[in-house]
Design an enzyme around this catalytic site. Structure first.
Site, short mmCIF file in Angstrom:
data_model
loop_
_atom_site.label_atom_id
_atom_site.label_comp_id
_atom_site.label_asym_id
_atom_site.label_seq_id
_atom_site.Cartn_x
_atom_site.Cartn_y
_atom_site.Cartn_z
N GLU A 1 1.74 -0.28 -4.81
CA GLU A 1 0.46 1.07 -4.73
C GLU A 1 1.51 1.88 -5.52
OE1 GLU A 1 -3.02 2.54 -3.37
OE2 GLU A 1 -1.30 2.24 -2.13
N ASP B 1 0.85 -0.94 -0.22
CA ASP B 1 0.30 -0.26 -0.35
C ASP B 1 0.85 1.54 -0.57
OD1 ASP B 1 -3.23 1.29 0.61
OD2 ASP B 1 -1.23 1.95 2.20
#
Length: 535
Positions: free
Chosen positions: A263, A213
């Site tokens: 990401e 993330d």
């Protein structure tokens, strides 16, 4: 439901995999308390095998106060009790693998929860302590230190709230997201060692990969200077120090035959590709394609750019239409502005769901025909639209921190409908789920769609299972009228998508393998329709 029919892949399975994102809280409720859990996922594994996916990516399932949907992690080695136990997670990983489905877990390295033991120890230890060196604690500026240490912007779109919070002892701490998510100091060796240990912990439990993330945010300029738009290097995005971190992680992954997907939101294609060098991340999400409007020229440019930026480093592209942060495809494609941008999200935007559904069906065939890996967010295979959540039920901090101008992300996180005639559409709850389901949710239920050869689920199931006919080869564009995307892959298999106003002729002498909608009376491809053909 039967076993998946796709051929098993070896160590490079991730290069062409179909990976299904599970947002556990909204997938299926196994204990009836209104919240999705691991028991619910385990019970629905046959459904995922029937769909034919290669892997499941789980959004964070760790111990968390849930101030940001689980992306505020208090303990990476424990499953949140709302979802189950560590033993149950291990069973889920093993049972999925028996069905030929691998598991990818989510790691959130930029920050932890304010309930994490490290942060609690830092609060107790006070200013200047070694415990605070694991985070970004600083004295304030101005008289009495009453001003934040710098003026960095929040990473929540639309939020004007500061990224610094002051403690009673006078210190301020950095949080690029919410105050409940303090940023870690990645210049500290203990932070690096802990995360490498976390990776080993999950690889040893059988996971095949890790999604990272906010992968470009970890490293910060140690001087914490004020933010200046356009200044290079950015003080907290895409800093060169990140690459040494990911090289160390890659060594851990290689020891366990694991893979990474990052990401990475970056507009610079060359800098994006650096994360995909052979000794760093295996893959990264392709946000250019996700945010691209439903426009033939722009889609082709996005595809070409994506393939070109991956080619020099030998990494496979990834294709995704939606995830747990993004307006659902059916809704987005039914609007006047069919692109996606966090900065332009607004409440009350009108949409034509019939149009959006037709385009979403075509987009599914487009994305699944492209070379590389494809990510499918739960519910996309059912054609779910974005749900309109009553204001008093919205939990997303993006909505709350914007003062209500941003609708937030809860609209794409509504619990899935499984059985049309069951309470709460068969989600499994004895009481109303954590987010309310729209009144028409039963019309999208899995049991209805499974029995309907023309449903969105039937289309996805057929496409996922037929996808190997495209082979592993590159994409070659074919001559086509303006507004039509046409390309071939291996074995004479091709994909055509018509975004023009007029129907398009299909190439002569071709066999129709799959279509997102019916052809017209003359056998031509209508607007907003896609087909797979074999020469």
């Amino acid at each position: 439901m039967g076993q998946p029919t796709h051929a098993p892949k070896g160590h490079d399975w991730w290069r062409s995999a179909v990976i299904y994102q599970v947002y556990v809280r909204s997938f299926a409720d196994g204990d009836g308390d209104g919240t999705g859990d691991l028991a619910g996922v385990r019970a629905r594994l046959p459904y995922l095998a029937e769909l034919g996916v290669d892997a499941l990516w789980f959004s964070p399932w760790y111990l968390s106060p849930m101030k940001d949907g689980g992306y505020d992690v208090a303990d990476y080695r424990a499953i949140d009790p709302a979802f189950g136990t560590l033993a149950e997670a291990e069973k889920l990983i093993a049972e999925a693998r028996e069905l030929g489905i691998r598991t990818v877990v989510d790691i959130v390295p930029n920050h932890v929860s304010d309930q994490h033991p490290w942060f609690q120890a830092a609060l107790a230890a006070g200013p200047g302590s070694p415990e605070r060196e694991l985070f970004h604690f600083r004295p304030g500026r101005g008289p009495g230190g009453e001003l934040p240490p710098n003026d960095w912007p929040s990473q929540f779109a639309g939020s004007t709230e500061p990224v610094w919070t002051r403690l009673p002892d006078g210190d301020w701490y950095l949080h690029l997201f919410t105050p409940e998510q303090p940023d870690l100091n990645w210049a500290h060796p203990a932070v690096r060692q802990e995360h490498e240990d976390i990776l080993r912990f999950w690889f040893e439990r059988g996971v095949a990969g890790v999604r990272i993330d906010s992968a470009a945010l970890l490293a910060k300029d140690p001087d914490l200077p004020d933010f200046v738009e356009g200044r290079d290097p950015n003080p907290f995005v895409d800093r060169d120090e990140l690459h040494d971190i990911y090289r160390s992680w890659r060594a851990v992954a290689d020891d366990h035959d694991g893979v990474f997907v990052g990401e990475v939101w970056l507009p610079d294609a060359e800098r994006f590709a650096r994360y995909l060098r052979p000794d760093e991340l295996h893959t990264a999400f392709n946000f250019s394609f996700l945010s691209c409007p439903w426009d033939a020229g722009r889609l082709r440019t996005s595809i070409d750019t994506t393939l070109a930026e991956h080619a020099p480093v030998g990494a496979p592209a990834t294709w995704v239409l939606c995830n747990h942060d993004v307006t659902r495809t059916v809704t987005r494609y039914g609007r006047t502005d069919t692109g996606f941008d966090f900065a332009t999200k607004a409440c009350g935007t009108p949409t034509d769901l019939a149009l959006g559904t037709r385009r979403a069906r075509a987009a599914a065939l487009l994305s699944l025909a492209l070379p590389g890996a494809v990510y499918v967010y739960q519910g996309e295979e059912l054609g779910l639209p974005e749900a309109d959540i009553p204001r008093d039920r919205i939990e997303d901090p993006m909505y709350l921190r914007s003062g209500g101008t941003d609708p937030g992300r809860d609209g794409c996180r509504v619990p899935l409908p499984w059985v049309a005639d069951a309470p709460y559409a068969g989600f499994g709850s004895r009481e109303e789920p954590w987010l309310p389901q729209p009144v028409d949710w039963t019309s999208y239920a899995v049991d209805r769609q499974s029995a309907d050869a023309g449903s969105m689920f039937a289309l996805y199931r057929a496409a996922v299972r037929l996808r190997p006919v495209f082979g592993e080869g590159p994409l070659m564009w074919l001559p086509a009228p303006e507004g039509v995307l046409a390309f071939a892959r291996a074995h004479g298999v091709m994909c055509l998508v018509n975004l023009a106003d007029q129907p398009a002729d299909l190439p002569s002498g071709t066999q129709l393998l799959l279509a997102s909608g019916p052809l017209d009376a003359e056998g031509r491809l209508p607007k907003d329709t896609a087909v797979w053909l074999r020469a």
